[in-house]
Design a protein around this motif. Structure first.
Motif, PDB file in Angstrom:
ATOM      1  N   ILE A 270      22.206 -32.588 -15.010  1.00 56.48           N
ATOM      2  CA  ILE A 270      21.576 -31.537 -14.216  1.00 56.48           C
ATOM      3  C   ILE A 270      22.101 -30.158 -14.567  1.00 56.48           C
ATOM      4  CG2 ILE A 270      21.041 -33.069 -12.290  1.00 56.48           C
ATOM      5  CD1 ILE A 270      23.564 -32.171 -10.945  1.00 56.48           C
ATOM      6  N   ARG A 271      22.984 -30.076 -15.561  1.00 54.81           N
ATOM      7  CA  ARG A 271      23.412 -28.768 -16.054  1.00 54.81           C
ATOM      8  C   ARG A 271      23.303 -28.757 -17.568  1.00 54.81           C
ATOM      9  NH1 ARG A 271      29.041 -25.623 -16.270  1.00 54.81           N
ATOM     10  NH2 ARG A 271      28.201 -23.509 -16.317  1.00 54.81           N
ATOM     11  N   LYS A 272      22.545 -27.829 -18.069  1.00 61.38           N
ATOM     12  CA  LYS A 272      22.231 -27.793 -19.490  1.00 61.38           C
ATOM     13  C   LYS A 272      23.467 -27.592 -20.350  1.00 61.38           C
ATOM     14  CE  LYS A 272      18.925 -25.496 -22.598  1.00 61.38           C
ATOM     15  NZ  LYS A 272      17.877 -24.462 -22.674  1.00 61.38           N
ATOM     16  N   THR A 273      24.396 -26.762 -19.884  1.00 57.75           N
ATOM     17  CA  THR A 273      25.592 -26.459 -20.682  1.00 57.75           C
ATOM     18  C   THR A 273      26.537 -27.638 -20.814  1.00 57.75           C
ATOM     19  OG1 THR A 273      26.591 -25.539 -18.690  1.00 57.75           O
ATOM     20  CG2 THR A 273      25.530 -23.989 -20.195  1.00 57.75           C
ATOM     21  N   SER A 274      26.290 -28.723 -20.082  1.00 60.68           N
ATOM     22  CA  SER A 274      27.130 -29.913 -20.244  1.00 60.68           C
ATOM     23  C   SER A 274      26.773 -30.682 -21.498  1.00 60.68           C
ATOM     24  CB  SER A 274      26.997 -30.821 -19.019  1.00 60.68           C
ATOM     25  OG  SER A 274      25.675 -31.331 -18.930  1.00 60.68           O
ATOM     26  N   LYS A 275      25.731 -30.217 -22.230  1.00 58.76           N
ATOM     27  CA  LYS A 275      25.306 -30.900 -23.454  1.00 58.76           C
ATOM     28  C   LYS A 275      25.507 -30.026 -24.689  1.00 58.76           C
ATOM     29  CE  LYS A 275      21.136 -31.521 -21.872  1.00 58.76           C
ATOM     30  NZ  LYS A 275      19.714 -31.973 -21.840  1.00 58.76           N
ATOM     31  N   LEU A 276      26.351 -29.021 -24.600  1.00 57.16           N
ATOM     32  CA  LEU A 276      26.538 -28.115 -25.729  1.00 57.16           C
ATOM     33  C   LEU A 276      27.171 -28.816 -26.923  1.00 57.16           C
ATOM     34  CD1 LEU A 276      27.885 -24.913 -23.945  1.00 57.16           C
ATOM     35  CD2 LEU A 276      25.767 -25.072 -25.265  1.00 57.16           C
ATOM     36  N   LEU A 277      26.758 -28.377 -28.106  1.00 53.35           N
ATOM     37  CA  LEU A 277      27.405 -28.794 -29.339  1.00 53.35           C
ATOM     38  C   LEU A 277      28.496 -27.793 -29.698  1.00 53.35           C
ATOM     39  CD1 LEU A 277      24.370 -29.973 -31.472  1.00 53.35           C
ATOM     40  CD2 LEU A 277      26.231 -31.399 -30.615  1.00 53.35           C
ATOM     41  N   PRO A 278      29.470 -28.187 -30.470  1.00 53.67           N
ATOM     42  CA  PRO A 278      30.567 -27.265 -30.812  1.00 53.67           C
ATOM     43  C   PRO A 278      30.053 -25.962 -31.407  1.00 53.67           C
ATOM     44  CG  PRO A 278      31.117 -29.487 -31.486  1.00 53.67           C
ATOM     45  CD  PRO A 278      29.693 -29.544 -31.027  1.00 53.67           C
ATOM     46  N   ASN A 279      30.669 -24.876 -30.951  1.00 53.31           N
ATOM     47  CA  ASN A 279      30.315 -23.531 -31.408  1.00 53.31           C
ATOM     48  C   ASN A 279      31.594 -22.711 -31.403  1.00 53.31           C
ATOM     49  OD1 ASN A 279      29.526 -20.733 -31.434  1.00 53.31           O
ATOM     50  ND2 ASN A 279      27.437 -21.365 -30.869  1.00 53.31           N
ATOM     51  N   VAL A 280      32.142 -22.450 -32.554  1.00 50.56           N
ATOM     52  CA  VAL A 280      33.459 -21.823 -32.667  1.00 50.56           C
ATOM     53  C   VAL A 280      33.465 -20.453 -32.013  1.00 50.56           C
ATOM     54  CG1 VAL A 280      35.214 -20.979 -34.264  1.00 50.56           C
ATOM     55  CG2 VAL A 280      33.967 -23.092 -34.775  1.00 50.56           C
ATOM     56  N   GLN A 281      32.434 -19.668 -32.254  1.00 52.37           N
ATOM     57  CA  GLN A 281      32.407 -18.311 -31.709  1.00 52.37           C
ATOM     58  C   GLN A 281      32.323 -18.333 -30.188  1.00 52.37           C
ATOM     59  OE1 GLN A 281      29.114 -15.954 -33.041  1.00 52.37           O
ATOM     60  NE2 GLN A 281      29.830 -14.073 -32.049  1.00 52.37           N
ATOM     61  N   LEU A 282      31.437 -19.171 -29.673  1.00 52.40           N
ATOM     62  CA  LEU A 282      31.290 -19.257 -28.220  1.00 52.40           C
ATOM     63  C   LEU A 282      32.560 -19.818 -27.580  1.00 52.40           C
ATOM     64  CD1 LEU A 282      29.603 -19.085 -25.651  1.00 52.40           C
ATOM     65  CD2 LEU A 282      28.661 -21.350 -26.192  1.00 52.40           C
ATOM     66  N   GLU A 283      33.157 -20.800 -28.232  1.00 52.18           N
ATOM     67  CA  GLU A 283      34.375 -21.399 -27.682  1.00 52.18           C
ATOM     68  C   GLU A 283      35.503 -20.375 -27.597  1.00 52.18           C
ATOM     69  OE1 GLU A 283      37.524 -24.904 -28.926  1.00 52.18           O
ATOM     70  OE2 GLU A 283      35.409 -25.131 -29.449  1.00 52.18           O
ATOM     71  N   SER A 284      35.645 -19.539 -28.603  1.00 51.78           N
ATOM     72  CA  SER A 284      36.706 -18.533 -28.577  1.00 51.78           C
ATOM     73  C   SER A 284      36.498 -17.533 -27.447  1.00 51.78           C
ATOM     74  CB  SER A 284      36.764 -17.811 -29.917  1.00 51.78           C
ATOM     75  OG  SER A 284      35.573 -17.068 -30.133  1.00 51.78           O
ATOM     76  N   VAL A 285      35.231 -17.241 -27.122  1.00 46.17           N
ATOM     77  CA  VAL A 285      34.957 -16.318 -26.011  1.00 46.17           C
ATOM     78  C   VAL A 285      35.229 -16.988 -24.682  1.00 46.17           C
ATOM     79  CG1 VAL A 285      33.157 -14.982 -24.853  1.00 46.17           C
ATOM     80  CG2 VAL A 285      33.281 -15.006 -27.353  1.00 46.17           C
ATOM     81  N   LEU A 286      34.782 -18.239 -24.523  1.00 41.98           N
ATOM     82  CA  LEU A 286      34.969 -18.938 -23.253  1.00 41.98           C
ATOM     83  C   LEU A 286      36.439 -19.141 -22.923  1.00 41.98           C
ATOM     84  CD1 LEU A 286      32.158 -21.671 -23.391  1.00 41.98           C
ATOM     85  CD2 LEU A 286      32.113 -19.439 -22.277  1.00 41.98           C
ATOM     86  N   ARG A 287      37.264 -19.337 -23.921  1.00 41.63           N
ATOM     87  CA  ARG A 287      38.687 -19.558 -23.687  1.00 41.63           C
ATOM     88  C   ARG A 287      39.329 -18.371 -22.991  1.00 41.63           C
ATOM     89  NH1 ARG A 287      41.070 -23.764 -26.548  1.00 41.63           N
ATOM     90  NH2 ARG A 287      43.089 -22.709 -26.414  1.00 41.63           N
ATOM     91  N   LYS A 288      38.834 -17.188 -23.199  1.00 43.10           N
ATOM     92  CA  LYS A 288      39.417 -16.003 -22.583  1.00 43.10           C
ATOM     93  C   LYS A 288      39.191 -15.968 -21.079  1.00 43.10           C
ATOM     94  CE  LYS A 288      38.958 -13.197 -26.765  1.00 43.10           C
ATOM     95  NZ  LYS A 288      38.424 -11.945 -27.370  1.00 43.10           N
ATOM     96  N   TYR A 289      38.216 -16.715 -20.579  1.00 44.62           N
ATOM     97  CA  TYR A 289      37.917 -16.712 -19.152  1.00 44.62           C
ATOM     98  C   TYR A 289      38.745 -17.740 -18.374  1.00 44.62           C
ATOM     99  CZ  TYR A 289      33.846 -13.765 -20.043  1.00 44.62           C
ATOM    100  OH  TYR A 289      33.030 -12.722 -20.399  1.00 44.62           O
ATOM    101  N   LEU A 290      39.469 -18.572 -19.072  1.00 43.78           N
ATOM    102  CA  LEU A 290      40.205 -19.647 -18.410  1.00 43.78           C
ATOM    103  C   LEU A 290      41.692 -19.321 -18.326  1.00 43.78           C
ATOM    104  CD1 LEU A 290      37.520 -21.083 -19.037  1.00 43.78           C
ATOM    105  CD2 LEU A 290      38.830 -23.159 -19.494  1.00 43.78           C
ATOM    106  N   LEU A 291      42.317 -19.803 -17.256  1.00 40.20           N
ATOM    107  CA  LEU A 291      43.761 -19.663 -17.106  1.00 40.20           C
ATOM    108  C   LEU A 291      44.484 -20.464 -18.185  1.00 40.20           C
ATOM    109  CD1 LEU A 291      44.282 -19.966 -13.247  1.00 40.20           C
ATOM    110  CD2 LEU A 291      44.756 -17.975 -14.635  1.00 40.20           C
ATOM    111  N   LYS A 292      45.659 -19.981 -18.554  1.00 43.53           N
ATOM    112  CA  LYS A 292      46.446 -20.670 -19.575  1.00 43.53           C
ATOM    113  C   LYS A 292      46.732 -22.107 -19.167  1.00 43.53           C
ATOM    114  CE  LYS A 292      50.840 -20.287 -19.734  1.00 43.53           C
ATOM    115  NZ  LYS A 292      52.250 -19.813 -19.858  1.00 43.53           N
ATOM    116  N   THR A 293      46.970 -22.332 -17.902  1.00 43.29           N
ATOM    117  CA  THR A 293      47.273 -23.675 -17.417  1.00 43.29           C
ATOM    118  C   THR A 293      46.122 -24.628 -17.695  1.00 43.29           C
ATOM    119  OG1 THR A 293      48.612 -22.704 -15.669  1.00 43.29           O
ATOM    120  CG2 THR A 293      47.947 -24.984 -15.388  1.00 43.29           C
ATOM    121  N   VAL A 294      44.906 -24.181 -17.435  1.00 45.65           N
ATOM    122  CA  VAL A 294      43.734 -25.022 -17.651  1.00 45.65           C
ATOM    123  C   VAL A 294      43.503 -25.237 -19.138  1.00 45.65           C
ATOM    124  CG1 VAL A 294      41.261 -25.235 -17.225  1.00 45.65           C
ATOM    125  CG2 VAL A 294      42.732 -24.181 -15.490  1.00 45.65           C
ATOM    126  N   LEU A 295      43.664 -24.201 -19.930  1.00 42.20           N
ATOM    127  CA  LEU A 295      43.456 -24.323 -21.370  1.00 42.20           C
ATOM    128  C   LEU A 295      44.397 -25.336 -21.996  1.00 42.20           C
ATOM    129  CD1 LEU A 295      42.877 -20.642 -22.552  1.00 42.20           C
ATOM    130  CD2 LEU A 295      41.242 -22.520 -22.600  1.00 42.20           C
TER     131      LEU A 295
END
Length: 1748
Positions: A270-295
């Motif tokens: 029921i959420r489209k983003t749960s089916k994403l394929l690897p994307n290096v550029q997008l992954e590097s951006v998303l990592r900045k939004y997460l706490l170090k503990t979660v990462l």
């Protein structure tokens, strides 16, 4: 797809279909890392995942839904307060996420996007063009109605109802992205954001509010609403029709530029983003939004559930209100600036921004200190200082009108909240709400709660109290403070050290450190010694938080001031390190006494009186900046450049100090030295060599992050510096320390045990635990009435009644150091130190108090106080994620763990990094090798410290390495093993730093260095996680749950697994794995135990009577490991036995058999490893199955562990496990869960066989502790459950006896063939029947009642019949052995001899294998005891010799455990002293090497016996007494009543013979109590005989001193003699001693004829027995009593020799005379030693005996 909502209760259409949370496994985020990252951020961020310049603003239209859940805060509080052992986080996570997931699921299915979770609320978004907002609004309303219908008014398991209220708004929105290069944050801004928050504020539970703008934009024809008075917003009732809107097309329209998985993920996701394929550029951006503990968790593939926990943390809310003229652009710029400012300030102290909100025309930052991975020391102080700096920064922002900050500290839920496809890491709890309310109700300031103020440990001048204000949702906020950071005015000099000496409370446990200080100061006081290079001038006490550094300094200050020394004490703070020369400034202010001056004028006046030298007065201007004065700058100083002036300033300071301390030595005392600034360190280094100033400093250990400066390192490494590391207090100090803290005179034993286990010897830990218990009402402080007797066993003013030794005894002084208690004689003036209300009561009436435990309180279930948990979390959070997981997994295993088991339970991915992580954890002193024994301290300044840390003390062998290390053979060349005898660390990392080599940590057994870290790490797990890991541990251990190979494997309860329903069929691989595990678990006991731990060997199956008391309880002197027996054991020479007897024939045959068996290595068994298997496997399995919630398995292993403990003679350990098993059984019977994690949904029925085992095992323990009646009842209960009901009445017993006798006679008369089955295949029920009967007959024989003869005879006959019917040869022989012993004790000599011969015959035809020889050893042990009892000393020695020889042949030291006590007694009586000494020395070495308390106690009992009987010292009396004083409170020893009776009687007799009655009295009292409860066993008789002699001497004293109570004493002596004579019927060997003492009593009464006849009778028995010892003593008495030459009476050689008793070595060498017997003098001798106190007061009845 079309969105087709289901029917709503109010509407005429169906509401949305509800997704069951329990079936969400199919919709979890995809397996790619990017899917896990996307689950933590909204689609709003994912679909725009390009790295744009920041701040970035995006405008769009949309609909907002704000759902606020009420009840979460109450839920958090309840789970925090009511949870046991930290399980609240698990319950809270399950409840919270289960409820939120239902709500979020409705939103996601309706196409909504969860923007963020705000604690117990969430904000959802639908983005769409303005013209489509009407349909979107209808969709959002329909979704809200569905949420209210399905999710509102939910009842939780703790009774809290969860309600939800919803606000909806629509309009133009803006997304702002802020942050820096490392981190990003987002927030929505706009009118719609403000309106949705206001709409939610207007809503109540189960209502939906539309904002004014949403009401304008919606399809009004389709909505039925209610107007709200005085508001433009409306309340929604229902909708008329479903929205015509395709959710599927809506979802597809977003993120079309990204690639998605086509397979592997459910199409129903029921959420489209749960089916994403690897994307290096997008992954590097998303990592900045997460706490170090979660990462870190995502990177290490660790489930995010592992992050959820209850932990102490500090919350900081920062709110910015903007000026009215600020545009959106201006606001964005201000938010960005503030975000960067917070990040830059907070990250220095491990603070994090968690979320950013935009509400009420303001921006709010939720920040946290102390999140997982970020815990540190001084958390509250860091948070306040950072908050102050941020506040000052925000006030300077142009468009910010008001900056408000709220800070609170306390327990928080920190974890992942939300849906499996959309969740966030957040914090929830009352303290979060409080910080938010402080921010709103105290605008423009930095406000904090009381807890933050307390834990910040800052001066009170940094705070001002704020007025109380009513805050929504906060009932009792406590005192609120404003943090000011700096003082209002500068004050020179710190106040005195905060911890001061308290007159009524002496310093405990730091005598060693005080001696170090006094010795160093005394040496420094000598001018000549002071010039020496190695003369100590600086003492540095290092210790972590709570070790008592400040109290130690306070004691030093008090002691030094009392001696007239000038002391300059002060304490530094965290902020002082930032001010140059602050330490020197404070020291100078105290030295020159300007610290209390209020103005610079006053300071100048004081300085002029203190500085008198002209050359110094000229340069007073150099002190202007240091002491805040305004002396005119001299011309000389004005011409100096800065460098010259700086040098002149330092020299000037040194000159002033030298002037003021020139006449005498000064003492500089500084606390918190780690906060000394660098310039001050440099000046201290300079002045240290030239000033007569002795320095004492206390500091916390420096860290890698905050290392000491170079000057500090030079001071620490100097030869003139003594670096002392404080360790935990001795356990004996915990009790008086707790009484000091509470201000009471006694505490319960349970509380003392808890404090000893939980405080780890750290005073602060002890204080915090007591504080937590007191304020939680778990312990109570009650006044002690003067007339009431305090029954507590832990009284402060009570010194344990140790037996006094001569004052010049070095051994006694050493022992006193080990077990020293507080020596206070007057407690009336003592006040409670910590509880203020009690302090007032105590002060008012000098009332004394005692501490008690609440009625329903279980102290073992209390959680760790948050203050202590925070200390441990700070250490855990300094580790990386993999190290944290390893530590947490190790905590599940236990305090000590094997690396192989740790590798087995680690999650996938973590085990690959295990090697390097273990090395890192050893370096950080988290783990250490558990085989380590000596813990030496190495200064942290040592260059090669890591080389000392990386040491393994395990035994490494090629055989064990194969299965303990799973490295590929081709990789072994890359690894280097680290061992204690190799300095490979130096070679790899110091000598060859450039060579890349991987070090393989090959330690097999490890343990936590700090137990608090172990306990805290264990509490961080959630319930389901714990259960899963505990289950995994059981799978690893369960296959090793058997006896060791040497003991035949199998269960400790015979064929226990066959009688329960979960038996597992073993494959060959499982059998092989168990053999491998044996080698692993055997390391769990290698030198990792305390000196009081047990090292026992089995004697139960070998010799069932051991615990009965018919002989001494198993002295358990054999441990898990032993060297080859025959190489160490002494050889006992044979003794002549009358030829022609059956004993002679059997002994000859046995000698021949044993000669043939000697040298047969196949008979030599491996060393017994049952002890380490019990410790490492069985005890662990109990804990792990309990943690897994399996009641049946827990009960099974509780019984097995108790049986193992009994098998190893550890009665107290067995009793504790049996009590726990009984509690489980009783709880199940009442229908209650037996323990916290118990899963009672499964079949939890306890089978009758296990109930019978529970009763029989408990009966064995009761029997060994002397509780005969209780044991009898339990054995009968067990027999009843085993289908062998025991008749209750004498008539029925007589009839049953006749029946059993007939059966036995018929079987033997018909010569029924008894085919022996030696493979042990006997029914478990029959086996347990025989076992119960083998103990039950002993109970009847030990009882003093004549009516017990019949039940004893019936019981033994029933045992024989049952054994014969079983057709098990070993059981038959054991039954015959029991029968001849039983018949002996009931006086049936002929039957006893008959059964003895039967047993001898059957033993001789046994196979000469290991089992056969073991049974022969069993038989000869029993015969050695029997012959000793009957006085056949030669036969007893011969049988004992055979048993000793068998023990060496088959390597079964347990046979020696049983035999040596009999053998040594017989050797002593027959005068074979050399053999006696050799055998006792062997036993002593054996027991001491294994730290066995009972073995050592037996040895010292024998030493006392040797000295009393022979007049030689095998060990000095002082040493024996020191041992007794050292173990007087040992619970294991106290349970052995016969041994304690022998010890106390021997000491009492020693002092009684010397007429030192005051010293004899305590031991005599204890012996008298033990005699009253003693039985008729052999070893009880030994103690009784010594007590009887002591009693006769007491009677002699009363008679000679003509005391009024002499007739009472005589009557009691007569009664004791009569009772002893009755017991001698079964132990004739004591007849000579009985008649000798009885004759002496008659001599004292002047009845010489009776005395002479009794002595002749005693001499006759001695000759018949071959009792050389008694014969010699009797002849000595005859010569003294019946001589006509009264003037030349023999000298009492024993009394003469007692003061300096010759050792055996001296006697054996021929340098000393022959045996010195004690002379029982018939008349008073004025030369006998007597205490002066007795001479002064001879009428004191207590000096004669205890009041009878």
């Amino acid at each position: 797809m079309e969105y087709i909502p289901t029917r709503h209760a109010v509407s005429f259409v169906r509401p949305l279909t509800r997704l069951r949370v329990g079936k969400q496994k199919s919709i979890f985020a995809g397996t790619y890392k990017i899917c896990k990252l996307a689950a933590n951020v909204p689609d709003l961020v994912v679909y725009e995942g390009v790295d744009r310049p920041i701040p970035d603003v995006e405008h769009f239209h949309g609909v907002l839904l704000f759902a606020d859940i009420s009840g979460f805060t109450s839920l958090t509080e309840i789970y925090t307060l009511n949870s046991k052992k930290g399980s609240g986080a698990d319950h809270l996570t399950r409840t919270l996420n289960g409820y939120i997931s239902e709500i979020v699921d409705h939103i996601l299915r309706a196409g909504g996007d969860i923007v963020n979770y705000a604690g117990d609320a969430m904000l959802a978004l639908w983005r769409e063009r303005r013209k489509e907002l009407s349909e979107i609004l209808t969709l959002a309303v329909k979704c809200s109605l569905n949420i209210q219908d399905k999710c509102d008014n939910k009842e939780t398991e703790v009774g809290v109802k969860l309600r939800v209220k919803i606000g909806i708004s629509a309009g133009k929105l803006s997304k702002i992205v802020m942050g820096d290069e490392e981190s990003r944050y987002y927030a929505l801004i706009g009118r719609a954001v403000d309106e949705v928050r206001k709409a939610e504020g207007l809503a109540s539970a189960n209502t939906i509010i539309l904002s004014p703008n949403a009401w304008e934009l919606c399809d009004r024809e389709n909505l039925v609403v209610e107007k709200i008075e005085n508001e433009r917003a409306v309340r929604v009732r229902y909708i008329k029709r479903d929205p015509h809107f395709s959710v599927e097309d809506y979802i597809k329209s977003f993120g079309t530029h990204l690639e998605y998985q086509e397979v592997g993920v459910s199409k129903k996701a029921i959420r489209k983003t749960s089916k994403l394929l690897p994307n290096v550029q997008l992954e590097s951006v998303l990592r900045k939004y997460l706490l170090k503990t979660v990462l870190l968790k995502i990177d290490d593939a660790v489930p995010l559930d592992y992050l959820s926990e209850m932990r102490p943390a500090t919350v900081v809310f920062v709110n910015l209100q903007f000026v009215e003229s600020a545009t959106m652009y201006h606001q964005c710029q201000s938010i960005q600036a503030c975000c960067v400012g917070i990040n830059n300030e907070f990250k220095l102290y491990r603070g994090r921004i968690n979320k950013v909100f935009m509400f009420d025309k303001g921006c709010t930052f939720l920040c946290c200190f102390g999140l997982p991975g970020d815990k540190g020391e001084d958390e509250c102080a860091n948070a306040l200082q950072c908050a102050h700096n941020v506040h000052e920064f925000c006030k300077k922002l142009r468009y910010v009108s008001v900056a408000s900050i709220g800070v609170s500290t306390g327990p928080l839920f920190c974890g992942v909240v939300g849906h499996p496809l959309r969740h966030e890491y957040t914090v929830i709890g009352r303290k979060v709400n409080l910080a938010a309310r402080l921010m709103m109700h105290y605008p423009g300031v930095v406000s904090c709660d009381e807890e933050t103020h307390y834990h910040a440990k800052m001066p009170s001048s940094y705070f001002i109290e704020l007025p109380k204000r009513s805050m929504k949702g906060v009932a009792n906020p406590g005192t609120i403070y404003q943090y000011l950071s700096k003082k209002h005015q500068k004050i020179l000099g710190k106040p005195r050290i905060t911890v001061e000496k308290e007159e009524d409370y002496p310093l405990l446990g730091r005598e060693k450190e005080m001696k170090i200080f006094q010795k160093a100061l005394k040496r420094f006081s000598s001018v000549k010694a002071r010039r020496s290079a190695d003369c100590c001038q600086v003492i540095m006490f290092e210790g972590t938080v709570g070790y008592g550094k400040s109290r130690l300094l306070a004691e030093i200050i008090h002691t030094s001031q009392a001696e007239g020394m000038r002391v300059l004490p002060f304490e530094l703070g965290k902020m002082d390190i930032t001010e140059p020369y602050y330490t020197i400034q404070t020291m100078m202010a105290l030295l020159l006494q300007v610290n209390h001056c209020k103005s610079y004028v006053e300071r100048e006046r004081v300085l002029l009186t203190k500085i008198t030298k002209h050359e110094l007065i000229e340069d007073l201007c150099l002190l202007n900046d240091l002491l805040f004065v305004k002396f005119p700058v001299s011309e000389k100083v004005s011409l100096m450049d800065s460098r010259t002036k700086h040098r002149a300033f330092r020299n000037y300071v040194i000159a002033i100090i030298k002037q003021n301390v020139a006449t005498d030595i000064g003492l500089l005392v500084i606390d918190q030295v780690q906060y000394i600034d660098t310039p001050s360190w440099e000046l201290i280094l300079q002045m240290r060599a030239s000033l007569p100033l002795f320095m004492v400093m206390a500091l916390r250990p420096f860290t890698v992050e905050k290392p000491p400066c170079q000057a500090a390192i030079m001071v620490m490494r100097s030869q003139r510096t003594l670096y002392v590391k404080l360790t935990g207090l001795d356990p004996s100090i915990i009790r008086p320390l707790a009484c000091q803290i509470l201000g009471v005179i006694s505490i319960p034993r349970e509380l003392e045990t808890l404090l000893t286990e939980r405080s780890y010897g750290v005073p602060y830990y002890c204080e915090e635990i007591l504080r937590s218990l007191y304020y939680s009402d778990l312990i109570l402080l009650e006044p002690l009435d003067e007339d009431d007797e305090d029954e507590s066993d832990a009284v402060l003013t009570f010194s344990r009644k140790k037996i006094v030794v001569p004052p010049d005894s070095n051994l006694q002084r050493e022992n006193r150091k080990k077990s020293k208690l507080l020596n206070l004689t007057d407690m009336e003036g003592h006040k409670c130190r910590k509880v203020i209300s009690l302090d007032r009561n105590a002060a008012a009436g000098n009332q004394q108090f005692i501490c008690t435990i609440g009625e329903t309180v279980n102290l073992q279930e209390i959680t760790i106080p948050l203050t202590l948990k925070g200390i441990a979390l700070a250490q855990l959070d300094q580790m990386n994620t993999t190290e944290q997981v390893i530590v947490k997994c190790a905590s599940i295993i236990g305090h000590t763990f094997t690396t192989k088991m740790l590798r087995y339970i680690l999650p996938e991915g973590a085990e690959q990094k295990l090697n390097q992580s273990l090395i890192s954890l050893v370096k950080s002193r988290t783990f250490e090798c558990a085989s380590k024994t000596d813990e030496g301290f190495t200064s942290p300044m040592d260059e090669n410290e890591d080389a000392h840390l990386l040491q393994c003390f395990c035994v490494h062998s090629a055989e064990s390495d194969e299965h303990l290390h799973e490295d590929d053979s081709d990789e072994k060349g890359k690894y280097v093993e680290i061992c204690s005898w190799q300095l490979l660390f130096l070679k790899l990392f110091i000598l060859y730093p450039n060579k890349e080599k991987t070090v393989l940590w090959r330690c097999k057994l490890m343990r936590f260095c700090i137990a608090l870290v172990h306990e805290t790490a264990n509490d961080l797990w959630l319930k389901e996680q714990k259960k899963s890991l505990h289950t995994k541990c059981t799978k690893f251990l369960e296959n090793a749950a058997r006896k060791c190979n040497s003991c035949g494997e199998g269960d400790f309860i015979y064929r226990h697994r066959k009688m329960v329903t979960f038996s597992v069929r073993e494959s060959e691989s499982i059998i092989q794995r168990r053999k491998d595990l044996y080698t692993t678990v055997s390391y769990a006991n290698i030198q990792s135990h305390s000196p009081d731990s047990q090292q026992e060997i089995d004697v139960k199956d070998l010799y069932p009577s051991t615990s009965s008391g018919l002989q001494m309880a198993a002295t358990d002197i054999i441990g898990a490991k032993s060297s080859r027996h025959s190489d160490q054991a002494p050889v006992i020479k044979s003794m002549q036995v009358p030829a022609g007897s059956h004993d002679f024939e059997f002994i000859v045959k046995m000698d021949k058999i044993l000669r043939n068996c000697e040298g047969n290595n196949n008979l030599y068994a491996n060393d017994c490893e049952c002890k380490p298997i019990m410790d490492s496997v069985y005890c662990s399995l109990v804990r792990h199955w309990m943690g897994a919630g399996n009641v049946v398995k827990t009960f099974f292993y509780l019984l097995e562990t108790a049986a193992a403990a009994l098998y190893l003679s550890n009665n107290l350990m067995a009793l504790s496990y049996l009590t726990e098993a009984e509690n489980i059984f009783n709880s199940l019977r009442k229908g209650k869960p037996p323990f916290e994690y118990a899963d009672v949904t499964k079949d939890t029925k306890i089978v009758p066989f296990e109930k019978a085992c529970l009763y029989s095992l408990k009966a064995e323990v009761q029997l060994s502790m002397g509780h005969l009646l209780e044991a009898e009842v339990l054995f009968k209960k067990s027999l009843k459950l085993l289908n062998k009901k025991f008749p209750s009445f004498a008539v029925s017993q007589a009839i049953a006896y006749l029946i059993e006798n007939y059966k036995n006679s018929k079987r033997h008369r018909d010569k029924e063939e008894l085919t022996g089955i030696t493979d042990g295949q006997i029914s478990p029920i029959v086996y347990q029947q025989i076992r119960c009967l083998s103990f039950l007959w002993q109970i009847y024989c030990l009882q003093k009642y004549t009516m017990c003869k019949l039940p004893a005879m019936f019981t033994i006959l029933l045992e024989v019949n049952t054994a014969e019917i079983s057709n098990n040869e070993f059981k038959i022989i054991s039954a015959y052995i029991d029968s001849f012993r039983c018949y002996h004790f009931v006086g049936l000599k002929e039957k006893s001899i008959k059964m003895e011969k039967l047993a001898l015959q059957k033993c001789l035809v046994l196979n000469k294998d290991q089992e056969g020889l073991l049974m022969m050893g069993h038989l000869v042990c029993a015969l050695s005891e029997m012959k000793l009892c009957t006085g056949q000393l030669a036969e007893s020695i011969e049988y004992g010799r055979l048993a000793h020889k068998i023990a060496g042949i088959i390597n079964k030291p347990n046979i020696d455990v049983v035999t040596i006590p009999f053998l040594t007694k017989a050797l002593l009586l027959t005068g074979r002293l050399a053999d006696y000494v050799e055998l006792m020395t062997y036993m002593k070495d054996f027991s001491v090497s294994r730290h066995n308390i009972l073995g050592q106690a037996s040895f010292y009992t024998a030493c006392l016996d040797f000295s009393l009987q022979e007049g030689f010292a095998l060990r000095p009396f002082d040493e024996c007494l020191a041992f007794i004083n050292g173990v007087i409170d040992d619970p294991v020893l106290k349970s052995e009543k016969n041994l304690m009776l022998a010890l106390y009687s021997s000491v009492a007799l020693w002092y009684s013979r010397l007429s030192e009655w005051n010293k004899a009295r305590p031991a005599f009292k204890m012996a008298k109590r033990l005699v009253a409860n003693s039985n008729a066993s052999l070893f009880s008789m030994y103690g009784y005989s010594k007590f009887l002699e002591c009693q006769v001497l007491v009677f002699r004293k009363a008679l000679w001193e003509r005391q009024e109570t002499v007739m009472e004493v005589y009557q009691q002596t007569k009664e004791y003699l009569q009772e002893f004579q009755q017991r001698c019927n079964t132990c004739p060997v004591f007849y000579p001693r009985l008649f000798h003492l009885k004759a002496y009593s008659y001599m004292l009464a002047s009845q010489v004829g009776h005395a002479q006849r009794l002595l002749e009778r005693a001499l006759s028995f001695s000759n018949a027995h071959g009792n050389v010892l008694e014969e010699s003593w009797i002849k000595t008495s005859q010569a003294a009593w019946f001589t006509d030459d009264e003037e030349n009476l023999p000298e009492n050689l024993w009394v003469k020799a007692a003061k300096s008793m010759p050792t055996w070595d001296e006697v054996a060498a021929g340098s000393e005379s022959a045996t010195a017997r004690y002379l029982l003098q018939p008349t008073s001798d004025i030369n006998e030693t007597a205490d002066e106190t007795e001479q002064q007061d001879k009428s004191d009845i207590d000096l004669v005996c205890i009041p009878y």
